[in-house]
Scaffold this motif. Structure first.
Motif, PDB file in Angstrom:
ATOM      1  N   ALA A   5       0.858  -1.189   0.000  1.00  0.00           N
ATOM      2  CA  ALA A   5       0.000   0.000   0.000  1.00  0.00           C
ATOM      3  C   ALA A   5       0.886   1.228   0.000  1.00  0.00           C
ATOM      4  N   PHE A   6       0.396   2.280  -0.645  1.00  0.00           N
ATOM      5  CA  PHE A   6       1.151   3.523  -0.698  1.00  0.00           C
ATOM      6  C   PHE A   6       0.197   4.681  -0.950  1.00  0.00           C
ATOM      7  N   THR A   7       0.682   5.888  -0.665  1.00  0.00           N
ATOM      8  CA  THR A   7      -0.107   7.077  -0.955  1.00  0.00           C
ATOM      9  C   THR A   7       0.555   7.867  -2.068  1.00  0.00           C
ATOM     10  N   MET A   8      -0.263   8.646  -2.751  1.00  0.00           N
ATOM     11  CA  MET A   8       0.175   9.605  -3.757  1.00  0.00           C
ATOM     12  C   MET A   8      -0.660  10.860  -3.520  1.00  0.00           C
ATOM     13  N   GLN A   9      -0.291  11.963  -4.149  1.00  0.00           N
ATOM     14  CA  GLN A   9      -1.009  13.204  -3.909  1.00  0.00           C
ATOM     15  C   GLN A   9      -1.547  13.789  -5.214  1.00  0.00           C
ATOM     16  N   LEU A  10      -2.835  13.996  -5.246  1.00  0.00           N
ATOM     17  CA  LEU A  10      -3.508  14.620  -6.382  1.00  0.00           C
ATOM     18  C   LEU A  10      -3.469  16.131  -6.201  1.00  0.00           C
ATOM     19  N   LYS A  11      -3.203  16.854  -7.262  1.00  0.00           N
ATOM     20  CA  LYS A  11      -3.237  18.318  -7.200  1.00  0.00           C
ATOM     21  C   LYS A  11      -4.689  18.785  -7.130  1.00  0.00           C
ATOM     22  N   PRO A  12      -4.947  19.907  -6.450  1.00  0.00           N
ATOM     23  CA  PRO A  12      -6.325  20.398  -6.302  1.00  0.00           C
ATOM     24  C   PRO A  12      -7.027  20.580  -7.643  1.00  0.00           C
ATOM     25  N   GLY A  13      -8.315  20.232  -7.656  1.00  0.00           N
ATOM     26  CA  GLY A  13      -9.158  20.445  -8.823  1.00  0.00           C
ATOM     27  C   GLY A  13      -9.050  19.394  -9.915  1.00  0.00           C
ATOM     28  N   ASN A  14      -8.394  18.282  -9.635  1.00  0.00           N
ATOM     29  CA  ASN A  14      -8.151  17.278 -10.675  1.00  0.00           C
ATOM     30  C   ASN A  14      -8.845  15.943 -10.463  1.00  0.00           C
ATOM     31  N   VAL A  15      -9.756  15.875  -9.522  1.00  0.00           N
ATOM     32  CA  VAL A  15     -10.408  14.593  -9.221  1.00  0.00           C
ATOM     33  C   VAL A  15     -11.126  14.024 -10.439  1.00  0.00           C
ATOM     34  N   ALA A  16     -11.952  14.814 -11.077  1.00  0.00           N
ATOM     35  CA  ALA A  16     -12.749  14.313 -12.208  1.00  0.00           C
ATOM     36  C   ALA A  16     -11.848  13.848 -13.356  1.00  0.00           C
ATOM     37  N   GLU A  17     -10.808  14.611 -13.647  1.00  0.00           N
ATOM     38  CA  GLU A  17      -9.923  14.234 -14.748  1.00  0.00           C
ATOM     39  C   GLU A  17      -9.109  12.998 -14.397  1.00  0.00           C
ATOM     40  N   TYR A  18      -8.658  12.873 -13.163  1.00  0.00           N
ATOM     41  CA  TYR A  18      -7.938  11.684 -12.719  1.00  0.00           C
ATOM     42  C   TYR A  18      -8.829  10.443 -12.885  1.00  0.00           C
ATOM     43  N   SER A  91       7.358  10.179 -12.532  1.00  0.00           N
ATOM     44  CA  SER A  91       6.723   9.119 -11.751  1.00  0.00           C
ATOM     45  C   SER A  91       6.026   9.774 -10.569  1.00  0.00           C
ATOM     46  N   PRO A  92       4.905   9.222 -10.135  1.00  0.00           N
ATOM     47  CA  PRO A  92       4.222   9.825  -8.993  1.00  0.00           C
ATOM     48  C   PRO A  92       5.057   9.708  -7.722  1.00  0.00           C
ATOM     49  N   VAL A  93       4.994  10.734  -6.901  1.00  0.00           N
ATOM     50  CA  VAL A  93       5.605  10.640  -5.585  1.00  0.00           C
ATOM     51  C   VAL A  93       4.752   9.655  -4.793  1.00  0.00           C
ATOM     52  N   ALA A  94       5.322   8.501  -4.508  1.00  0.00           N
ATOM     53  CA  ALA A  94       4.604   7.444  -3.798  1.00  0.00           C
ATOM     54  C   ALA A  94       5.286   7.204  -2.463  1.00  0.00           C
ATOM     55  N   LYS A  95       4.479   7.235  -1.413  1.00  0.00           N
ATOM     56  CA  LYS A  95       5.004   7.015  -0.067  1.00  0.00           C
ATOM     57  C   LYS A  95       4.491   5.666   0.428  1.00  0.00           C
ATOM     58  N   PRO A  96       5.408   4.708   0.620  1.00  0.00           N
ATOM     59  CA  PRO A  96       4.982   3.385   1.068  1.00  0.00           C
ATOM     60  C   PRO A  96       4.364   3.445   2.461  1.00  0.00           C
ATOM     61  N   LEU A  97       3.400   2.578   2.680  1.00  0.00           N
ATOM     62  CA  LEU A  97       2.734   2.480   3.975  1.00  0.00           C
ATOM     63  C   LEU A  97       3.078   1.145   4.621  1.00  0.00           C
ATOM     64  N   GLN A  98       3.172   1.156   5.924  1.00  0.00           N
ATOM     65  CA  GLN A  98       3.459  -0.048   6.689  1.00  0.00           C
ATOM     66  C   GLN A  98       2.159  -0.611   7.235  1.00  0.00           C
ATOM     67  N   ARG A  99       1.932  -1.895   7.030  1.00  0.00           N
ATOM     68  CA  ARG A  99       0.735  -2.536   7.574  1.00  0.00           C
ATOM     69  C   ARG A  99       0.885  -2.627   9.091  1.00  0.00           C
ATOM     70  N   VAL A 100      -0.150  -2.198   9.783  1.00  0.00           N
ATOM     71  CA  VAL A 100      -0.157  -2.300  11.235  1.00  0.00           C
ATOM     72  C   VAL A 100      -1.272  -3.202  11.753  1.00  0.00           C
ATOM     73  N   PHE A 101      -2.174  -3.624  10.862  1.00  0.00           N
ATOM     74  CA  PHE A 101      -3.235  -4.541  11.241  1.00  0.00           C
ATOM     75  C   PHE A 101      -3.762  -5.225   9.995  1.00  0.00           C
ATOM     76  N   HIS A 102      -4.112  -6.485  10.152  1.00  0.00           N
ATOM     77  CA  HIS A 102      -4.736  -7.251   9.066  1.00  0.00           C
ATOM     78  C   HIS A 102      -5.634  -8.306   9.699  1.00  0.00           C
ATOM     79  N   MET A 103      -6.845  -8.421   9.217  1.00  0.00           N
ATOM     80  CA  MET A 103      -7.755  -9.457   9.674  1.00  0.00           C
ATOM     81  C   MET A 103      -8.093 -10.333   8.484  1.00  0.00           C
ATOM     82  N   ASP A 104      -7.844 -11.581   8.607  1.00  0.00           N
ATOM     83  CA  ASP A 104      -8.060 -12.499   7.494  1.00  0.00           C
ATOM     84  C   ASP A 104      -9.276 -13.364   7.740  1.00  0.00           C
TER      85      ASP A 104
END
Length: 104
Positions: A5-18, A91-104
């Motif tokens: 999992a990772f996050t990226m950042q959308l610039k303001p006003g671009n949701v519909a086009e994304y 390339s998008p600035v992607a920030k990796p996320l660390q899993r802290v919980f998982h329920m299977d």
């Protein structure tokens, strides 16, 4: 399956086009992602902040680390660069996320 999992950042006003561009994702890009072993890929949006949260499930023998070298990936990054925060190579600035919980 490996899950990342990772996050990226959308610039303001671009949701519909994304959303539109992803609704019309290029077949050759989808094929490259699948060939690299990505079997499940979702991107979620936090509308108030423009943060994109992505989750990928990859096969154990995935080659996702080779995707940045593919011309189709570079074309996609160039196509999307005006909508989101990017690195110098678009390339998008992607920030990796660390899993802290998982329920299977």
């Amino acid at each position: 399956m490996e899950e990342i999992a990772f996050t990226m950042q959308l610039k303001p006003g671009n949701v519909a086009e994304y959303q539109r561009r992803h609704d019309e994702i290029w077949p050759e890009l989808s094929e490259a992602l699948e060939k690299a072993g990505i079997r499940d890929y979702s991107i979620y949006l936090a509308p108030e902040s423009g943060t994109l949260f992505a989750v990928q499930k990859r096969t154990p023998d995935h080659t996702a680390d080779q995707l940045p070298g593919l011309p189709i990936m570079k074309r996609w990054w160039d196509y999307m660069a005006d909508l989101m925060d990017t690195n110098p190579d678009n390339s998008p600035v992607a920030k990796p996320l660390q899993r802290v919980f998982h329920m299977d």
